[in-house]
Design a protein around this motif. Structure first.
Motif, PDB file in Angstrom:
ATOM      1  N   HIS A 156       0.718  -1.043   0.819  1.00  0.00           N
ATOM      2  CA  HIS A 156      -0.187  -0.354   0.134  1.00  0.00           C
ATOM      3  C   HIS A 156       1.057   1.090  -0.579  1.00  0.00           C
ATOM      4  O   HIS A 156       0.436   2.086  -0.127  1.00  0.00           O
ATOM      5  CB  HIS A 156      -0.656  -0.110   1.292  1.00  0.00           C
ATOM      6  CG  HIS A 156      -2.280  -1.091   1.247  1.00  0.00           C
ATOM      7  ND1 HIS A 156      -3.455  -0.341   0.302  1.00  0.00           N
ATOM      8  CD2 HIS A 156      -1.899  -2.564   1.236  1.00  0.00           C
ATOM      9  CE1 HIS A 156      -3.758  -2.479   0.134  1.00  0.00           C
ATOM     10  NE2 HIS A 156      -3.011  -2.894   0.735  1.00  0.00           N
ATOM     11  N   CYS A 171      -7.638   0.514  -5.282  1.00  0.00           N
ATOM     12  CA  CYS A 171      -7.762   0.191  -3.855  1.00  0.00           C
ATOM     13  C   CYS A 171      -8.760   1.202  -2.991  1.00  0.00           C
ATOM     14  O   CYS A 171      -8.810   2.208  -3.453  1.00  0.00           O
ATOM     15  CB  CYS A 171      -5.994   0.517  -3.043  1.00  0.00           C
ATOM     16  SG  CYS A 171      -5.936   0.468  -1.864  1.00  0.00           S
ATOM     17  N   HIS A 174      -6.565   4.087  -0.720  1.00  0.00           N
ATOM     18  CA  HIS A 174      -5.782   4.619  -1.283  1.00  0.00           C
ATOM     19  C   HIS A 174      -5.456   4.696  -3.287  1.00  0.00           C
ATOM     20  O   HIS A 174      -4.825   6.027  -3.766  1.00  0.00           O
ATOM     21  CB  HIS A 174      -4.311   3.764  -1.284  1.00  0.00           C
ATOM     22  CG  HIS A 174      -4.247   3.985   0.121  1.00  0.00           C
ATOM     23  ND1 HIS A 174      -4.368   2.805   0.371  1.00  0.00           N
ATOM     24  CD2 HIS A 174      -4.222   4.210   1.409  1.00  0.00           C
ATOM     25  CE1 HIS A 174      -3.837   1.830   1.478  1.00  0.00           C
ATOM     26  NE2 HIS A 174      -4.130   3.682   2.218  1.00  0.00           N
ATOM     27  N   CYS A 177      -1.972   3.297  -4.948  1.00  0.00           N
ATOM     28  CA  CYS A 177      -0.938   2.552  -4.211  1.00  0.00           C
ATOM     29  C   CYS A 177      -0.303   1.998  -5.046  1.00  0.00           C
ATOM     30  O   CYS A 177      -1.110   1.601  -6.094  1.00  0.00           O
ATOM     31  CB  CYS A 177      -1.404   2.250  -2.309  1.00  0.00           C
ATOM     32  SG  CYS A 177      -3.446   0.760  -2.734  1.00  0.00           S
TER      33      CYS A 177
HETATM   34 ZN    ZN Z   1      -3.756   1.235  -1.209  1.00  0.00          ZN
END
Ligand code: ZN
Ligand code: ADP
Length: 294
Positions: A156, A171, A174, A177
């Protein structure tokens, strides 16, 4: 005759159960699909019961609590697989089998397999990435698996999008990531076909190598590993290896002058144990649990 150890590679789609000896040799192995915790674990425990195992080692999908001193040691934490959330894998097994249990992340188990029984035997500072449905990292630092406050979540780390990549990232936490940009599902989502069906599209692997090389460069600068091992389904695209090495060299731009940097062919490598690294690492977790006695 030597001791027999139990090994469990607990994955989101299947459980690999095995019996192994102190040399990591797998004597018997079976696969059980991952459904509900109750159904799955009862089949897993049936495999190990009455086999005279000295200890059990578990490499588990995560996030998991691997801190021995924590009240929730051995549990799966906030996984998207809701039925498994808070499930106490290690304690359930320890109580049912009455043997010491070693418990760590699946990637740490794979890493341990490679540094105990594979080509990286003897190295003390190694990073293992699995690039598959998710991206995870196992880290060995100074001969010890690194846990820290939880365990590393290098999949991540945030990456800047490659030039021309408009894909927002997969993700849910995020977006862009490493996992959001470069996991198997991210590749499928960005290019409209499963990763394994994109072999003949060079632009796919050029972009994939770009992201992996960025992540590895960050890893090298932070952890200074002696080697990086890459496993997981996406790395079956072997053409990625030379592309990644070339980009890592470019990213480092002559900044590091070590023996390792001179030979990236032996620095950034595929796993050497033919997809048995996870289960063999779980044998090692069992051996360590037996010698600790818990
Ligand atoms: Zn992530
Ligand atoms: P998991 O991460 O679920 O344990 P894998 O490591 O096999 O299992 O990863 C599965 C992912 O890897 C899927 O997204 C799949 O599309 C991708 N994958 C599997 N085989 C290949 C391949 N030969 N080439 C590219 N991608 C692959």
């Amino acid at each position: 005759m030597g001791e027999i150890y139990g090994a469990l590679e607990a994955g989101g789609t299947k459980m690999v159960c095995a019996l192994g000896d102190e040399n990591g040799r797998i004597l018997e192995q079976t696969r059980i699909p991952t459904t509900t915790p109750e159904e799955t674990m009862s089949a897993v425990l049936d495999f190990f019961r009455g086999r005279g195992i000295r200890a059990l080692g578990i490499g588990c999908f995560g996030p998991v609590d691997v801190n021995r001193d924590s009240a929730t040691w051995g549990r799966i934490l906030d996984t998207p697989k809701l039925a498994w959330r808070d499930y106490d894998v290690a304690e359930t097994a320890a109580q049912a089998l009455g043997v010491p249990v070693g418990f760590d992340t699946d990637v740490n188990a794979s890493l341990l397999g490679e540094v105990t029984y594979g080509d990286s035997k003897g190295l003390t500072d190694v990073v293992y990435y699995t690039i598959g449905t998710g991206i995870g990292a196992g880290i060995l630092a100074g001969g010890q698996l690194l846990h820290g406050m939880l365990h590393p979540e290098a999949g991540h780390m945030l990456l800047t999008p490659a030039p021309g990549d408009t894909y927002p990232g997969k993700c849910p936490y995020h977006g862009h990531c490493f996992e959001g940009l470069a996991s198997g599902p991210a590749i499928a989502d960005r290019w409209g076909k499963p990763a394994e069906a994109l072999k003949d599209k060079p632009e796919v692997w050029k972009m994939e190598a770009y992201y992996i090389a960025r992540a590895l460069t960050n890893t090298i600068m932070i952890l200074s590993p002696q080697r990086i091992i890459l496993g997981g389904g996406v790395m079956h695209q072997e053409q990625l290896f030379p592309m990644i090495r070339k980009r890592v060299r470019k990213n480092i731009s002559g900044y590091l002058h070590t023996r390792e940097m001179e030979d990236l062919d032996t620095y950034i490598v595929p796993a050497s144990l033919h997809d048995d690294q996870g289960i063999m690492g779980a044998v090692r977790l069992a051996i360590d649990a037996a010698s600790r006695g818990v």
